[in-house]
Scaffold this motif. Structure first.
Motif, PDB file in Angstrom:
ATOM      1  N   CYS A   1     -25.066  13.868  18.130  1.00 29.44           N
ATOM      2  CA  CYS A   1     -25.330  15.022  17.256  1.00 29.44           C
ATOM      3  C   CYS A   1     -24.370  16.161  17.610  1.00 29.44           C
ATOM      4  O   CYS A   1     -23.837  16.838  16.719  1.00 29.44           O
ATOM      5  CB  CYS A   1     -26.779  15.490  17.407  1.00 29.44           C
ATOM      6  SG  CYS A   1     -27.993  14.492  16.522  1.00 29.44           S
TER       7      CYS A   1
ATOM      8  N   THR B   1     -28.579  12.612  21.117  1.00 27.33           N
ATOM      9  CA  THR B   1     -28.310  14.043  21.285  1.00 27.33           C
ATOM     10  C   THR B   1     -26.818  14.309  21.441  1.00 27.33           C
ATOM     11  O   THR B   1     -26.274  15.254  20.861  1.00 27.33           O
ATOM     12  CB  THR B   1     -29.069  14.582  22.508  1.00 27.33           C
ATOM     13  OG1 THR B   1     -30.442  14.174  22.448  1.00 27.33           O
ATOM     14  CG2 THR B   1     -29.013  16.102  22.543  1.00 27.33           C
TER      15      THR B   1
ATOM     16  N   VAL C   1     -38.619  26.065  15.741  1.00 27.90           N
ATOM     17  CA  VAL C   1     -37.593  26.103  14.704  1.00 27.90           C
ATOM     18  C   VAL C   1     -37.704  27.337  13.822  1.00 27.90           C
ATOM     19  O   VAL C   1     -36.702  27.964  13.483  1.00 27.90           O
ATOM     20  CB  VAL C   1     -37.661  24.821  13.839  1.00 27.90           C
ATOM     21  CG1 VAL C   1     -36.648  24.891  12.705  1.00 27.90           C
ATOM     22  CG2 VAL C   1     -37.420  23.590  14.700  1.00 27.90           C
TER      23      VAL C   1
ATOM     24  N   GLN D   1     -33.551  19.771  12.112  1.00 26.58           N
ATOM     25  CA  GLN D   1     -33.908  19.846  13.533  1.00 26.58           C
ATOM     26  C   GLN D   1     -35.396  19.619  13.730  1.00 26.58           C
ATOM     27  O   GLN D   1     -35.823  18.935  14.671  1.00 26.58           O
ATOM     28  CB  GLN D   1     -33.487  21.201  14.103  1.00 26.58           C
ATOM     29  CG  GLN D   1     -31.976  21.399  14.161  1.00 26.58           C
ATOM     30  CD  GLN D   1     -31.580  22.685  14.851  1.00 26.58           C
ATOM     31  OE1 GLN D   1     -32.092  23.032  15.915  1.00 26.58           O
ATOM     32  NE2 GLN D   1     -30.656  23.420  14.264  1.00 26.58           N
TER      33      GLN D   1
ATOM     34  N   MET E   1     -34.797  21.625  24.067  1.00 27.19           N
ATOM     35  CA  MET E   1     -34.789  22.692  23.071  1.00 27.19           C
ATOM     36  C   MET E   1     -35.255  24.010  23.676  1.00 27.19           C
ATOM     37  O   MET E   1     -34.677  25.071  23.423  1.00 27.19           O
ATOM     38  CB  MET E   1     -35.682  22.316  21.875  1.00 27.19           C
ATOM     39  CG  MET E   1     -35.171  21.175  21.025  1.00 27.19           C
ATOM     40  SD  MET E   1     -36.286  20.794  19.639  1.00 27.19           S
ATOM     41  CE  MET E   1     -36.116  22.269  18.646  1.00 27.19           C
TER      42      MET E   1
ATOM     43  N   TYR F   1     -30.577  22.729   7.502  1.00 29.50           N
ATOM     44  CA  TYR F   1     -30.196  22.625   8.915  1.00 29.50           C
ATOM     45  C   TYR F   1     -31.399  22.712   9.847  1.00 29.50           C
ATOM     46  O   TYR F   1     -31.593  21.851  10.709  1.00 29.50           O
ATOM     47  CB  TYR F   1     -29.184  23.719   9.246  1.00 29.50           C
ATOM     48  CG  TYR F   1     -28.624  23.630  10.641  1.00 29.50           C
ATOM     49  CD1 TYR F   1     -28.003  22.464  11.080  1.00 29.50           C
ATOM     50  CD2 TYR F   1     -28.693  24.707  11.517  1.00 29.50           C
ATOM     51  CE1 TYR F   1     -27.473  22.369  12.367  1.00 29.50           C
ATOM     52  CE2 TYR F   1     -28.171  24.627  12.796  1.00 29.50           C
ATOM     53  CZ  TYR F   1     -27.563  23.458  13.211  1.00 29.50           C
ATOM     54  OH  TYR F   1     -27.046  23.364  14.477  1.00 29.50           O
ATOM     55  N   TYR F   2     -32.216  23.748   9.662  1.00 29.42           N
ATOM     56  CA  TYR F   2     -33.366  23.890  10.547  1.00 29.42           C
ATOM     57  C   TYR F   2     -34.465  22.895  10.202  1.00 29.42           C
ATOM     58  O   TYR F   2     -35.238  22.476  11.071  1.00 29.42           O
ATOM     59  CB  TYR F   2     -33.875  25.323  10.516  1.00 29.42           C
ATOM     60  CG  TYR F   2     -32.924  26.273  11.206  1.00 29.42           C
ATOM     61  CD1 TYR F   2     -32.728  26.206  12.582  1.00 29.42           C
ATOM     62  CD2 TYR F   2     -32.172  27.204  10.484  1.00 29.42           C
ATOM     63  CE1 TYR F   2     -31.832  27.045  13.223  1.00 29.42           C
ATOM     64  CE2 TYR F   2     -31.276  28.045  11.118  1.00 29.42           C
ATOM     65  CZ  TYR F   2     -31.110  27.956  12.486  1.00 29.42           C
ATOM     66  OH  TYR F   2     -30.215  28.784  13.123  1.00 29.42           O
TER      67      TYR F   2
ATOM     68  N   LYS G   1     -25.975  23.215  20.856  1.00 22.19           N
ATOM     69  CA  LYS G   1     -26.265  24.602  20.510  1.00 22.19           C
ATOM     70  C   LYS G   1     -25.058  25.514  20.750  1.00 22.19           C
ATOM     71  O   LYS G   1     -24.853  26.476  20.002  1.00 22.19           O
ATOM     72  CB  LYS G   1     -27.468  25.106  21.313  1.00 22.19           C
ATOM     73  CG  LYS G   1     -28.764  24.371  21.042  1.00 22.19           C
ATOM     74  CD  LYS G   1     -29.186  24.441  19.590  1.00 22.19           C
ATOM     75  CE  LYS G   1     -29.668  25.818  19.196  1.00 22.19           C
ATOM     76  NZ  LYS G   1     -30.152  25.874  17.784  1.00 22.19           N
TER      77      LYS G   1
ATOM     78  N   SER H   1     -37.410  16.253  15.662  1.00 20.99           N
ATOM     79  CA  SER H   1     -38.449  16.402  16.689  1.00 20.99           C
ATOM     80  C   SER H   1     -39.722  15.655  16.307  1.00 20.99           C
ATOM     81  O   SER H   1     -40.447  15.164  17.184  1.00 20.99           O
ATOM     82  CB  SER H   1     -38.754  17.891  16.924  1.00 20.99           C
ATOM     83  OG  SER H   1     -39.339  18.477  15.777  1.00 20.99           O
TER      84      SER H   1
END
Length: 261
Positions: free
Chosen positions: A164, A161, A247, A17, A40, A13-14, A110, A21
């Motif tokens: 997502c 975005t 992150v 992200q 972010m 997951y991270y 988020k 980027s």
């Protein structure tokens, strides 16, 4: 096995992200990468208000001093508070329409993550920590797929975005919330007594929330100031190098969750 699955989910997951980027520079532009980094950074400041540090308390509440309904209600209240604060901040900063749309889309992403977190806490308290791991794997793969689906056609930052956010919302409704309700059997109720319990729970987590906000602000404010003093393109250059610093703290904050009862 559940711990391994959880860590696998964290990495997926991270890592996804972070990958987005980085790929924004290759498939989009440094300006788009800068706007995304700004979104972010702003979201990271207000995200602790949404989560309120309650997950740690929730999964260690093995005697169930507070019901699942109370945890879910308190999360709805904290999410609403963080959204209001974020909107006030955006209005005060006077960002243009592109910045506002991307920031709000990413913050929605988020906030959905924050709402998923409380259901993952319900599942973990019932002895099903694997749900968090699987959920993060699905979400990580989904947002990367959305990125390529959009950017291979047209580099549209807001659309990517927003989609997502829509993708993780589908995972929330179809997987996290459904399983949590099945495993716990909770029933959501809204009355004065439940709101008082939720408020008391938020009072307990207030100091931790403030600490989390200040902690998240250290790295985020630098990027916000950089964009303000220069422009999004320069922030994109900076963020392409410093992306892990955004992150990794989020990843590290989740590492101790499996060690809690």
């Amino acid at each position: 096995m559940e711990t391994i699955l959880y860590f696998g989910g964290l990495c997926t997951y991270y890592g996804a992200q972070w990958l987005i980027s980085v790929l924004l520079v290759r498939f989009g532009s440094y300006e788009q990468a800068g706007v995304y980094s700004l979104a972010m950074s702003v979201s990271n400041i207000f995200m602790p208000v949404a989560t309120y540090g309650i997950r740690q308390y929730q999964v260690s509440d093995i005697k169930k001093e507070y019901s699942d309904n109370t945890y879910i209600l308190s999360r709805k209240m904290s999410i609403l508070a963080s959204l209001v604060l974020c909107i006030i901040y955006i209005a005060a900063m006077g960002y243009n329409s592109l910045y506002i749309s991307v920031i709000l889309a990413f913050f929605a992403f988020k906030l959905i993550e924050a709402y998923e977190d409380v259901f993952n806490g319900v599942s973990q308290r019932e002895g099903h920590m694997w749900v968090s791991g699987v959920s993060m794997i699905i979400r990580g793969l989904a947002i990367v797929a959305v990125f390529f689906a959009v950017y291979l056609i047209k580099p549209a930052l807001f659309m990517m975005t927003a989609l997502c956010a829509a993708a993780v919302l589908i995972v929330l409704l179809a997987f996290d919330e459904t399983l949590a309700k099945k495993q716990s059997g909770y029933k959501l109720t809204y009355n004065k007594k439940e709101f008082q319990k939720a408020q008391h729970l938020l009072n307990i987590g207030f100091v931790l929330m403030l600490y989390s906000v200040f902690n998240a602000s250290f790295t985020s404010i630098v990027k916000i100031i950089l964009e303000r003093l220069v422009d999004a393109t320069m922030l994109g250059y900076y963020s392409s190098v410093s992306a892990p610093t955004t992150v990794i703290p989020l990843f590290a904050a989740s590492l101790l969750v499996p060690l809690m009862p």
